[in-house]
Design an enzyme around this catalytic site. Structure first.
Site, PDB file in Angstrom:
ATOM      1  N   ASP A   1       2.461  -4.988   1.964  1.00  0.00           N
ATOM      2  CA  ASP A   1       1.694  -4.038   2.780  1.00  0.00           C
ATOM      3  C   ASP A   1       1.887  -4.302   4.268  1.00  0.00           C
ATOM      4  OD1 ASP A   1      -0.037  -1.893   3.143  1.00  0.00           O
ATOM      5  OD2 ASP A   1      -1.817  -3.172   3.169  1.00  0.00           O
TER       6      ASP A   1
ATOM      7  N   LEU B   1      16.616 -14.833 -12.140  1.00  0.00           N
ATOM      8  CA  LEU B   1      15.307 -14.365 -11.658  1.00  0.00           C
ATOM      9  C   LEU B   1      15.033 -12.996 -12.266  1.00  0.00           C
ATOM     10  CD1 LEU B   1      12.935 -14.633  -9.401  1.00  0.00           C
ATOM     11  CD2 LEU B   1      14.342 -13.049  -8.105  1.00  0.00           C
TER      12      LEU B   1
ATOM     13  N   HIS C   1       9.080   1.361   7.062  1.00  0.00           N
ATOM     14  CA  HIS C   1       9.481   1.305   5.651  1.00  0.00           C
ATOM     15  C   HIS C   1      10.927   0.809   5.508  1.00  0.00           C
ATOM     16  CE1 HIS C   1       5.701   2.845   4.434  1.00  0.00           C
ATOM     17  NE2 HIS C   1       5.873   4.056   4.909  1.00  0.00           N
TER      18      HIS C   1
HETATM   19  C1  IPE Z   1      -0.799  -0.926  -1.720  1.00  0.00           C
HETATM   20  O1  IPE Z   1      -0.809  -0.646  -0.359  1.00  0.00           O
HETATM   21  C2  IPE Z   1       0.380  -0.279  -2.376  1.00  0.00           C
HETATM   22  C3  IPE Z   1       1.705  -0.806  -2.057  1.00  0.00           C
HETATM   23  C4  IPE Z   1       1.971  -1.751  -1.206  1.00  0.00           C
HETATM   24  C5  IPE Z   1       2.790  -0.210  -2.769  1.00  0.00           C
HETATM   25  P1  IPE Z   1      -1.652   0.563   0.242  1.00  0.00           P
HETATM   26  O2  IPE Z   1      -1.393   0.562   1.699  1.00  0.00           O
HETATM   27  O3  IPE Z   1      -1.326   1.820  -0.484  1.00  0.00           O
HETATM   28  O4  IPE Z   1      -3.150   0.160  -0.104  1.00  0.00           O
HETATM   29  P2  IPE Z   1      -4.513   0.618   0.565  1.00  0.00           P
HETATM   30  O5  IPE Z   1      -4.459   2.118   0.684  1.00  0.00           O
HETATM   31  O6  IPE Z   1      -4.570  -0.021   1.920  1.00  0.00           O
HETATM   32  O7  IPE Z   1      -5.575   0.099  -0.338  1.00  0.00           O
HETATM   33  C1  IPE Z   2       3.299  -0.631   2.477  1.00  0.00           C
HETATM   34  O1  IPE Z   2       3.089  -0.356   3.809  1.00  0.00           O
HETATM   35  C2  IPE Z   2       4.245   0.340   1.827  1.00  0.00           C
HETATM   36  C3  IPE Z   2       3.606   1.224   0.845  1.00  0.00           C
HETATM   37  C4  IPE Z   2       2.329   1.298   0.608  1.00  0.00           C
HETATM   38  C5  IPE Z   2       4.472   2.068   0.080  1.00  0.00           C
HETATM   39  P1  IPE Z   2       2.069   0.753   4.303  1.00  0.00           P
HETATM   40  O2  IPE Z   2       2.804   2.049   4.438  1.00  0.00           O
HETATM   41  O3  IPE Z   2       0.862   0.824   3.459  1.00  0.00           O
HETATM   42  O4  IPE Z   2       1.722   0.195   5.738  1.00  0.00           O
HETATM   43  P2  IPE Z   2       0.303   0.214   6.457  1.00  0.00           P
HETATM   44  O5  IPE Z   2      -0.684  -0.422   5.531  1.00  0.00           O
HETATM   45  O6  IPE Z   2      -0.012   1.657   6.724  1.00  0.00           O
HETATM   46  O7  IPE Z   2       0.520  -0.570   7.698  1.00  0.00           O
HETATM   47 MG    MG Z   3      -0.956  -0.076   3.514  1.00  0.00          MG
END
Ligand code: IPE
Ligand code: IPE
Ligand code: MG
Length: 240
Positions: free
Chosen positions: A12, A123, A29
């Protein structure tokens, strides 16, 4: 010091990583996808046997269409780009999640990647994509119900083993170490069943900044945990 056999990571913080640099979320991303390579290599070097990465949740479909497209395109391109070197380094790739919402072409590529690497043993890399812990429990419950309907299972025989055996990660031992980057202290519908006794590690680093060294720190922290699984610690138990 003990090394976790199975590490599961919520990757995240990509969006915030980009925003802090005045860049579009898509750039975050892309950096996040690049960060995966180093973590896979580092996990392998540190003798982790299974690494499960949360790439896209059941709930992430609710993001703007353009962002969903960026994420799924990146997923596909990353697999294409990395599959040869992963295969050479002995990585077995598999995917967990609901595939029905993906195009036929993407499903085919996922199945091919799994087939090609299925005999590798250095792995196990499991990518959770269109995955949700609740989805996982529901699909397991549906499979149990079908087995009962087809007279392969008596409802009275349903137990933790028969349900666990129908979950997406059934063939792997439960994660020993759970890591979430990006500062949030929540599970966000990741492996709800499987995390029952995982050690939970939260890092404030944003995913694109999380590197082999960060993983080593998490593994060190894991090594200092005393896991009890509801029992007494060894010394206290023998002193009764
Ligand atoms: C969790 O992150 C999902 C992934 C990393 C794939 P999110 O960014 O979607 O989670 P929330 O919305 O902060 O709970
Ligand atoms: C994780 O990063 C990727 C996915 C959830 C797919 P985020 O896109 O949630 O990044 P933040 O949390 O908005 O910084
Ligand atoms: Mg996120």
């Amino acid at each position: 010091m003990s090394v976790p056999d199975h590490v599961a990571i919520i990757m995240d913080g990509n969006g915030r990583w980009a925003s802090r640099r005045g860049m579009p979320r898509a750039a975050g991303h892309r950096s996040g996808a690049q960060a995966v390579r180093a973590i896979v290599e580092s996990a392998r070097e540190q003798s982790v046997k299974t690494l499960t990465l949360f790439a896209f949740s059941s709930e992430n479909w609710q993001r703007p269409k353009t962002e969903v497209r960026v994420l799924l395109d990146l997923f596909r391109r990353t697999i294409r780009r990395e599959i040869d070197s992963m295969n050479e380094s002995g990585v077995r790739l598999s995917f967990i999640g609901e595939r029905a919402h993906f195009s036929e072409a993407l499903r085919h590529e996922m199945a091919q990647a799994e087939m090609r690497t299925r005999d590798n043993a250095a792995l196990n890399l499991v990518i959770a994509i269109d995955y949700g812990g609740r989805w996982d429990l529901v699909q397991a419950a549906r499979r149990l119900a079908c087995a009962c309907r087809d007279n392969q299972l008596d409802p009275d025989e349903i137990d933790e083993h028969s349900l666990g055996a129908r979950l997406a990660l059934a063939e792997f031992p439960a994660p020993d170490l759970f890591i979430r980057t990006g500062g949030e202290r929540r599970v966000s519908n990741f492996l709800l069943w499987d995390l029952a006794y995982s050690e939970l590690y939260f890092s404030d680093e944003l995913w694109p900044d999380f590197d082999g060294n960060s993983l080593a720190c998490a593994i060190d922290w894991f090594g200092q945990r005393q896991r009890r699984f509801g029992r007494l610690p060894q010394a206290a138990a023998t002193g009764l």
